[in-house]
Design an enzyme around this catalytic site. Structure first.
Site, PDB file in Angstrom:
ATOM      1  N   SER A 140       0.871  -1.193   0.000  1.00 48.97           N
ATOM      2  CA  SER A 140       0.000   0.000   0.000  1.00 48.97           C
ATOM      3  C   SER A 140       0.900   1.232   0.000  1.00 48.97           C
ATOM      4  O   SER A 140       2.076   1.150   0.395  1.00 48.97           O
ATOM      5  CB  SER A 140      -0.841  -0.022   1.283  1.00 48.97           C
ATOM      6  OG  SER A 140      -1.396   1.241   1.552  1.00 48.97           O
ATOM      7  N   TYR A 153      -2.204  -1.643  10.550  1.00 47.77           N
ATOM      8  CA  TYR A 153      -2.334  -1.954   9.118  1.00 47.77           C
ATOM      9  C   TYR A 153      -1.138  -1.413   8.340  1.00 47.77           C
ATOM     10  O   TYR A 153      -0.499  -2.146   7.556  1.00 47.77           O
ATOM     11  CB  TYR A 153      -3.638  -1.360   8.583  1.00 47.77           C
ATOM     12  CG  TYR A 153      -3.754  -1.450   7.083  1.00 47.77           C
ATOM     13  CD1 TYR A 153      -4.048  -2.660   6.463  1.00 47.77           C
ATOM     14  CD2 TYR A 153      -3.540  -0.332   6.273  1.00 47.77           C
ATOM     15  CE1 TYR A 153      -4.144  -2.744   5.073  1.00 47.77           C
ATOM     16  CE2 TYR A 153      -3.637  -0.414   4.895  1.00 47.77           C
ATOM     17  CZ  TYR A 153      -3.933  -1.618   4.298  1.00 47.77           C
ATOM     18  OH  TYR A 153      -4.014  -1.707   2.934  1.00 47.77           O
TER      19      TYR A 153
HETATM   20  N1  LIG Z   1      -8.688  -0.596  -1.457  1.00 48.85           N
HETATM   21  C1  LIG Z   1      -7.658   0.179  -1.157  1.00 48.85           C
HETATM   22  O1  LIG Z   1      -7.778   1.419  -1.129  1.00 48.85           O
HETATM   23  C2  LIG Z   1      -6.298  -0.435  -0.922  1.00 48.85           C
HETATM   24  C3  LIG Z   1      -5.188   0.420  -0.865  1.00 48.85           C
HETATM   25  C4  LIG Z   1      -3.937  -0.121  -0.651  1.00 48.85           C
HETATM   26  C5  LIG Z   1      -3.784  -1.478  -0.485  1.00 48.85           C
HETATM   27  N2  LIG Z   1      -4.873  -2.299  -0.529  1.00 48.85           N
HETATM   28  C6  LIG Z   1      -4.663  -3.733  -0.328  1.00 48.85           C
HETATM   29  O2  LIG Z   1      -5.237  -4.454  -1.399  1.00 48.85           O
HETATM   30  C7  LIG Z   1      -5.496  -5.801  -0.982  1.00 48.85           C
HETATM   31  C8  LIG Z   1      -6.891  -6.190  -1.456  1.00 48.85           C
HETATM   32  O3  LIG Z   1      -7.839  -5.391  -0.775  1.00 48.85           O
HETATM   33  P1  LIG Z   1      -9.122  -4.764  -1.488  1.00 48.85           P
HETATM   34  O4  LIG Z   1      -8.944  -3.318  -1.529  1.00 48.85           O
HETATM   35  O5  LIG Z   1      -9.405  -5.489  -2.736  1.00 48.85           O
HETATM   36  O6  LIG Z   1     -10.214  -5.034  -0.352  1.00 48.85           O
HETATM   37  P2  LIG Z   1     -11.417  -6.099  -0.263  1.00 48.85           P
HETATM   38  O7  LIG Z   1     -12.354  -5.884  -1.388  1.00 48.85           O
HETATM   39  O8  LIG Z   1     -11.922  -5.981   1.124  1.00 48.85           O
HETATM   40  O9  LIG Z   1     -10.693  -7.510  -0.474  1.00 48.85           O
HETATM   41  C9  LIG Z   1      -9.954  -8.138   0.556  1.00 48.85           C
HETATM   42  C10 LIG Z   1      -9.785  -9.605   0.219  1.00 48.85           C
HETATM   43  O10 LIG Z   1      -9.015 -10.230   1.270  1.00 48.85           O
HETATM   44  C11 LIG Z   1      -9.703 -11.399   1.691  1.00 48.85           C
HETATM   45  N3  LIG Z   1      -9.498 -11.674   3.113  1.00 48.85           N
HETATM   46  C12 LIG Z   1      -9.694 -10.836   4.156  1.00 48.85           C
HETATM   47  N4  LIG Z   1      -9.505 -11.484   5.320  1.00 48.85           N
HETATM   48  C13 LIG Z   1      -9.198 -12.766   5.003  1.00 48.85           C
HETATM   49  C14 LIG Z   1      -8.941 -13.943   5.767  1.00 48.85           C
HETATM   50  N5  LIG Z   1      -8.986 -13.948   7.109  1.00 48.85           N
HETATM   51  N6  LIG Z   1      -8.652 -15.101   5.114  1.00 48.85           N
HETATM   52  C15 LIG Z   1      -8.636 -15.131   3.759  1.00 48.85           C
HETATM   53  N7  LIG Z   1      -8.886 -14.069   2.979  1.00 48.85           N
HETATM   54  C16 LIG Z   1      -9.179 -12.893   3.597  1.00 48.85           C
HETATM   55  C17 LIG Z   1     -11.180 -11.101   1.437  1.00 48.85           C
HETATM   56  O11 LIG Z   1     -11.896 -12.329   1.224  1.00 48.85           O
HETATM   57  P3  LIG Z   1     -12.971 -12.981   2.246  1.00 48.85           P
HETATM   58  O12 LIG Z   1     -13.581 -11.877   3.049  1.00 48.85           O
HETATM   59  O13 LIG Z   1     -13.938 -13.673   1.340  1.00 48.85           O
HETATM   60  O14 LIG Z   1     -12.160 -13.935   3.051  1.00 48.85           O
HETATM   61  C18 LIG Z   1     -11.120 -10.326   0.131  1.00 48.85           C
HETATM   62  O15 LIG Z   1     -11.120 -11.202  -0.966  1.00 48.85           O
HETATM   63  C19 LIG Z   1      -5.328  -5.805   0.545  1.00 48.85           C
HETATM   64  O16 LIG Z   1      -4.090  -6.392   0.871  1.00 48.85           O
HETATM   65  C20 LIG Z   1      -5.331  -4.325   0.907  1.00 48.85           C
HETATM   66  O17 LIG Z   1      -4.589  -4.073   2.065  1.00 48.85           O
HETATM   67  C21 LIG Z   1      -6.138  -1.805  -0.743  1.00 48.85           C
END
Ligand SMILES: NC(=O)c1ccc[n+]([C@@H]2O[C@H](COP(=O)([O-])OP(=O)(O)OC[C@H]3O[C@@H](n4cnc5c(N)ncnc54)[C@H](OP(=O)(O)O)[C@@H]3O)[C@@H](O)[C@H]2O)c1
Length: 268
Positions: A140, A153
């Site tokens: 991130s 985080y």
């Molecule tokens: N969105 C942003 O602004 C942003 C910015 C920087 C970095 N990121 C990073 O991008 C990555 C993806 O996030 P996203 O933005 O796409 O958010 P998201 O839509 O909430 O997706 C998160 C994913 O992680 C999985 N996950 C969460 N807890 C888990 C667990 N205990 N076991 C297995 N899987 C788990 C969720 O699946 P289930 O709930 O089905 O398990 C979901 O598929 C993350 O690492 C996040 O930190 C996001």
């Protein structure tokens, strides 16, 4: 000819689901994992119909240390060798640190850090043996400085960035042909912010990216063998310009931006 296999964690929504679609469009078979089976099954259906590739669904809770073990056992059982590993699963919580229990923070560290290292360690030996493989770790922009109110985080994301860069150099110095890229997205429209109680974070409208834009930038960087990818002009500009500002001032400004409104209300 057999397709290459990509394993994507956190594929049930957001950036992970976009990785699945983009890699399928590039003719990879997929191993997709997360906790929500219904989401994974409907993604499998959509992808198999559209792209004519094979999609293997596996549910695992990465909070549980056995989650990664079970996932590796499944790969073994199916005789699957991973060509592209996308360590994407992750979550956070925006709150004053004492408003959560130690176990809550531990769970974030387990998913964002421990499972990423364990999965990398489980899959890397086979890539090294084949002298071929690609690993993309999702960090991130929060990795580059502390983020008060998302403190744990952001610290996990700093770990991922440091781990990825260190690993990339170790592999290069040992002449091992496995590429490691760390993708550092800024604000991206997914479920992340509502789950982290961070919907009201004050990023300007133009800062937000769609998950497929972020994914295309990441896969492009992986292809070009770049170690760190910061997608989007806003993210690049803010990160490069903050290098000129003392770290304590950057931390203060970032903290102000992330402070929960509920906390501000309580203070008055
Ligand atoms: N969105 C942003 O602004 C942003 C910015 C920087 C970095 N990121 C990073 O991008 C990555 C993806 O996030 P996203 O933005 O796409 O958010 P998201 O839509 O909430 O997706 C998160 C994913 O992680 C999985 N996950 C969460 N807890 C888990 C667990 N205990 N076991 C297995 N899987 C788990 C969720 O699946 P289930 O709930 O089905 O398990 C979901 O598929 C993350 O690492 C996040 O930190 C996001």
């Amino acid at each position: 000819m057999k397709n290459k296999l990509a394993l994507i964690t956190g594929a049930s929504s957001g950036i992970g689901a976009s990785f699945a679609k983009e890699l399928a469009a590039q003719k990879h078979d997929l191993f997709i994992t997360a906790r929500r089976l219904d989401r994974l099954e409907s993604l499998k259906k959509e992808i198999e119909q559209k792209y004519n590739v094979l999609v293997h669904v596996f549910t695992a809770d990465l909070i549980d240390p056995d989650g990664v073990k079970q996932l590796l056992e499944e790969l073994n059982k199916q005789h699957m060798k991973v060509d592209v590993l996308i360590n994407n699963a992750g979550f956070g919580a925006r709150v004053f640190i004492l408003e959560k229990q130690p176990d809550d923070w531990d769970n974030i560290i387990r998913v964002n850090v421990n499972s990423l290292v364990a999965l990398t360690m489980g899959i890397l030996p086979s890539m090294v043996e084949r002298q071929s493989g690609k690993i993309l770790n999702v960090s991130s922009t929060g990795a580059f400085q502390p983020v008060p109110w998302l403190t744990v985080y952001a610290a996990t994301k700093s770990f991922i960035l440091s781990f990825s860069e260190g690993l990339a150099v170790e592999l290069k110095d040992k002449n091992i042909n496995v590429q490691v890229t760390c993708l550092c997205p800024g604000p991206t429209r997914t479920e992340f912010h509502s789950l982290a109680e961070a919907d009201d974070i004050g990023f300007p409208n133009f800062a937000w990216m769609e998950s497929d834009q972020v994914v295309r930038a990441g896969l492009n960087a992986l292809e070009k063998r770049e170690r760190v990818c910061i997608p989007g002009v806003y993210n690049k500009l803010t990160l490069y310009s903050q290098r000129l500002v003392p770290r304590n001032i950057v931390t203060h400004l970032v903290g102000n931006m992330h402070k929960p409104k509920s906390f501000l209300a309580k203070k008055q």
